[in-house]
Motif scaffolding. Sequence first.
Motif, mmCIF file in Angstrom:
data_model
loop_
_atom_site.group_PDB
_atom_site.id
_atom_site.type_symbol
_atom_site.label_atom_id
_atom_site.label_comp_id
_atom_site.label_asym_id
_atom_site.label_seq_id
_atom_site.Cartn_x
_atom_site.Cartn_y
_atom_site.Cartn_z
ATOM 1 N N LEU A 67 -4.550 91.934 12.469
ATOM 2 C CA LEU A 67 -3.353 91.298 13.022
ATOM 3 C C LEU A 67 -2.127 91.622 12.180
ATOM 4 O O LEU A 67 -1.063 91.961 12.708
ATOM 5 C CB LEU A 67 -3.545 89.785 13.087
ATOM 6 N N THR A 68 -2.267 91.525 10.858
ATOM 7 C CA THR A 68 -1.117 91.779 9.994
ATOM 8 C C THR A 68 -0.747 93.257 9.961
ATOM 9 O O THR A 68 0.401 93.610 9.702
ATOM 10 C CB THR A 68 -1.395 91.288 8.559
ATOM 11 N N HIS A 70 -0.940 95.381 12.618
ATOM 12 C CA HIS A 70 -0.318 95.825 13.867
ATOM 13 C C HIS A 70 0.833 94.948 14.343
ATOM 14 O O HIS A 70 1.565 95.341 15.252
ATOM 15 C CB HIS A 70 -1.378 95.899 14.976
ATOM 16 N N SER A 71 1.003 93.773 13.758
ATOM 17 C CA SER A 71 2.009 92.834 14.262
ATOM 18 C C SER A 71 2.893 92.308 13.135
ATOM 19 O O SER A 71 2.395 91.680 12.185
ATOM 20 C CB SER A 71 1.314 91.655 14.967
ATOM 21 N N TYR A 73 4.919 89.886 13.497
ATOM 22 C CA TYR A 73 4.874 88.421 13.638
ATOM 23 C C TYR A 73 3.742 87.840 12.802
ATOM 24 O O TYR A 73 3.944 86.916 12.006
ATOM 25 C CB TYR A 73 4.695 88.051 15.108
ATOM 26 N N PHE A 100 -3.899 92.808 24.177
ATOM 27 C CA PHE A 100 -3.401 93.121 22.842
ATOM 28 C C PHE A 100 -4.553 93.253 21.841
ATOM 29 O O PHE A 100 -4.574 94.179 21.020
ATOM 30 C CB PHE A 100 -2.423 92.040 22.365
ATOM 31 N N MET A 104 -5.613 96.545 19.700
ATOM 32 C CA MET A 104 -5.693 96.569 18.233
ATOM 33 C C MET A 104 -6.986 97.224 17.758
ATOM 34 O O MET A 104 -6.982 98.032 16.828
ATOM 35 C CB MET A 104 -5.621 95.139 17.670
ATOM 36 N N GLY A 128 4.420 92.510 23.271
ATOM 37 C CA GLY A 128 4.598 93.391 22.120
ATOM 38 C C GLY A 128 5.908 93.138 21.411
ATOM 39 O O GLY A 128 5.990 93.191 20.181
ATOM 40 N N LEU A 131 5.495 89.816 19.484
ATOM 41 C CA LEU A 131 4.612 89.951 18.322
ATOM 42 C C LEU A 131 5.107 90.999 17.328
ATOM 43 O O LEU A 131 4.470 91.224 16.303
ATOM 44 C CB LEU A 131 3.192 90.317 18.779
ATOM 45 N N GLU A 132 6.243 91.628 17.650
ATOM 46 C CA GLU A 132 6.809 92.679 16.794
ATOM 47 C C GLU A 132 5.769 93.777 16.564
ATOM 48 O O GLU A 132 5.458 94.146 15.429
ATOM 49 C CB GLU A 132 7.290 92.083 15.469
ATOM 50 N N ALA A 133 5.251 94.286 17.673
ATOM 51 C CA ALA A 133 4.232 95.327 17.652
ATOM 52 C C ALA A 133 4.757 96.538 18.431
ATOM 53 O O ALA A 133 4.396 96.742 19.594
ATOM 54 C CB ALA A 133 2.935 94.810 18.268
#
Length: 284
Positions: A67-68, A70-71, A73, A100, A104, A128, A131-133
Amino acid sequence: MTGQKRRAVDSVELAEQAKLKIKVRLEIRKKQEVHRSISARVIIGSPQVEIWVGEKQQAFIVHQHLLTLHSGYFNRRFSIDEEDEKIQLPEVQPKRFTDFVSWMYYGTLLDTDVTESETAGEDNWALGSFLEAPSFQNHCMDDCFRHACRDERRHFVYVTSIESVYKATEKASVARKFTTDLMNCLNPLKKLKEGSEKWNDWTAMLERCPDLKADMENAVRQDWNGTYPWDCQYRDSYMVEEFNLGERWEEQILARRSLEQITMDAATGEMKSVLQLSHLKRKK
């Protein structure tokens, strides 16, 4: 220009377009390979966390470091509180978060009708953004926007799909730019008989979406000359800036432990550290 010369020019242009399509296809494939390779390494030794999604709070158990990675957020959330045990996202649709999560881990959306919806593409793109992805947004642009438009079954623009993009996305986004260019290129109002039922539907939609109407009027006028916004030569115009996945993982590794500690742990055979050290010492 004579007909013969025109045909010769058209033939050259078609050949160049074919080369560009192959190039873009190979770039996307390579990017997915890197994505899957790094994601597979990141989950080794990563703790798992629960993400509670939607109004009914559906639980998703996901690797935290993925998560950290790819995103932005989630990277920010966990940097503030590494032990944030219950993250709630009531405003996110479970179907879209499912896509999502699939992306990932595997670099693709789930290939199933279960997660499909009429607005899946624009809703995924908007997720996206939230989530800032950026890599996920670009995947959605390629897979949902551009690919869907190339599909002959969905070649023409629909009132509902155009309107839904403007409801789901923010101002000045490339998703809206693509939609604006699509409208100006295909120009449904000029192709339909004024006063007809379909013409009235488009006119009413533009009244409901003043931002779209303004964007169409303010867009740089372009002679598409038989091309379309989904063609590869325009692809870069609809991409958002991404971060380098390898460099981002490197930063993520060193944010948690020093190179000295990683090297010591790798010497004991701990696979998480072995994989991390291999990545840190890769050829730049």
